[in-house]
Design an enzyme around this catalytic site. Structure first.
Site, PDB file in Angstrom:
ATOM      1  N   GLY A 213       0.833  -1.207   0.000  1.00 20.67           N
ATOM      2  CA  GLY A 213       0.000   0.000   0.000  1.00 20.67           C
ATOM      3  C   GLY A 213       0.857   1.242   0.000  1.00 20.67           C
ATOM      4  N   ASN A 214       0.247   2.374   0.254  1.00 19.77           N
ATOM      5  CA  ASN A 214       1.014   3.628   0.309  1.00 19.77           C
ATOM      6  C   ASN A 214       0.418   4.538   1.389  1.00 19.77           C
ATOM      7  OD1 ASN A 214      -1.061   5.378  -0.956  1.00 19.77           O
ATOM      8  ND2 ASN A 214      -0.693   4.031  -2.714  1.00 19.77           N
TER       9      ASN A 214
END
Ligand code: CTP
Length: 416
Positions: A213-214
């Protein structure tokens, strides 16, 4: 007090509806920002919340009457000195009185003398909100320069649901902050414009419990949705993973997880959008293999994760427009999160990305070192395909949203 505000005079007017108790959250929002808050309830509002509560929360008198404190001439002084008036909840009756210029209590008298931004946050049953008399009063108030928020949809008093619910106190507070930062931030220039906005980060699963993810919080995309609705747009928000945001009133939300799901939703909805804003942080890569069950430790180091490239949704939109799948008028806006490196600064990379993506507008943000991701404030540049470059000064993400929407409006005007 946040970076962009100084101590200002905020009037919170409270109408007589069950949502009056939520005005306490609005008052608190402004006092916690360090502002001087003056609460003016209507007489009916005091049936729901006591005067002592408003006085304790604001630290100021909270009378509905013009005849208290006559030597101070409060019926003109409070309005004249205000930097912002927020009415929450704005009942059908209160808006009717305000629209016709009545001055039969301290709140309506204050509305007649105020020359600052006035924000009405309506709350009433759906039938009352949709009644032609209320529609006409809302139109009159807007024509007079007030901002009448689109109410939220949801549970009303009793068992009924529908549009008419008071927007959340935080949202009223954020829009109030925006008007203090920039009084003309919410013109009604996007009436009926269909805007599709992506926000947040995508998550690319490795197995049922892990993902790549980020750090995107979704705050900028949500701020865009919030401001666009209040400028009259009909907004759909395709939301990946987000944190610290609440759903803006009047916005349709389509939740997604992966880049592939986001692409599907965007493709499905873009054909009926006038504007598409890609504020999401879309993962460029995803694992080739998604394990069906949790990857377990077995004593040895795990296999390397092999990645493959995700579709570029923004570029796909530009290609679809060129192919005639979207109308020529569709305005496409991209974002660029850049750190700068040996090949150039943040703005250099932004210029290259604008050409590579082929969108109409590109918002360039500097990221890294705690900037942009998850913060409430933001700064950057706005680049247009026609070659203009505008610096976006540091300010709230809602303020940045209002400037981006100004640019969208301008592109739409130029196309007509
Ligand atoms: N974007 C997209 N699809 C992707 C990646 C990005 O639609 N697979 C969009 C983002 O929503 C944003 C813009 O493209 O509007 C730029 O995203 P950014 O991550 O800055 O650029 P990338 O294309 O990923 O380029 P790079 O990582 O090489 O800087």
């Amino acid at each position: 007090m946040n970076a962009t505000s100084t101590r200002r005079r905020v009037v919170v007017g409270v109408g007589g509806g069950i949502a009056a108790y939520k005005a306490c959250g609005v008052i608190r929002h402004f006092t916690e920002s360090g502002h001087d808050v003056r609460v003016i309830p209507t007489r009916a509002a005091l049936n729901f919340v006591g005067q002592a509560t408003f006085e304790a929360l604001s630290g100021n008198p909270a009378t509905p009457e013009v005849f208290d404190d006559v030597p101070d001439v409060p019926h003109v002084r409070v309005g004249q000195g205000a930097d912002l008036v927020v009415i929450a909840p704005a009942t059908a009756d209160l808006m009717a009185r305000a629209a016709t210029g009545r001055a039969d209590d301290l709140l309506t008298a204050t509305l007649l003398t105020a020359r600052c931004p006035v924000l009405f946050a309506p709350a009433m049953h759906t039938e009352m909100w949709e009644h032609p008399a209320t529609r006409a009063n809302v139109a009159t108030l807007r024509a007079h320069g007030s901002i009448v928020m689109t109410p939220a949809s949801g549970r009303l008093t009793g068992t009924d649901t529908g549009p008419g619910r008071l927007p959340e106190p935080d949202e009223i507070g954020l829009l109030g902050d925006l008007l203090l930062e920039r009084p003309d931030a919410l013109p009604r220039d996007l009436e009926g414009v269909r805007i599709l906005i992506t926000a947040g980060g995508t998550r690319e699963p490795l197995d049922p419990v892990r993902y790549l993810g980020n750090r995107s919080s979704g705050k900028q995309g949500f701020a865009l949705a919030r401001a666009a609705v209040q400028r009259g747009a009909s907004v759909t928000l395709i939301a990946g993973s987000v944190s610290g945001v609440s759903v803006p009133a009047g916005v349709e939300i389509a939740p997604v997880v992966t880049a592939a799901e986001m692409e599907q939703e965007v493709t499905r909805r873009a054909a009926v959008a006038d504007v598409v804003i890609m504020a999401a942080a879309v993962a460029d890569f995803r694992p080739v293999v998604r394990a069906e069950s949790k990857i377990k430790k077995n004593g040895a180091d795990p296999d390397p994760i092999v990645l493959t490239t995700n579709p570029d949704i923004l570029h796909g939109l530009v290609t679809a427009r060129a192919a005639g799948d979207l109308t020529d008028e569709t305005v496409i806006v991209g974002f660029a999160a850049e750190t700068g490196d040996a090949d150039g600064g943040v703005l250099d990379h932004g210029r290259i990305k604008l050409v590579r993506k082929g969108c109409d507008l590109l918002v360039v943000n500097a990221v890294g070192d705690g900037r942009a991701f998850g913060t409430d404030d933001n700064t950057g540049w706005l680049l247009t395909a026609t070659g203009t470059e505008t610096a976006l000064p540091m300010g709230s993400k809602t303020l940045m949203a209002s400037r981006i929407l100004d640019a969208v409006s301008e592109v739409r005007r130029d196309r007509r």
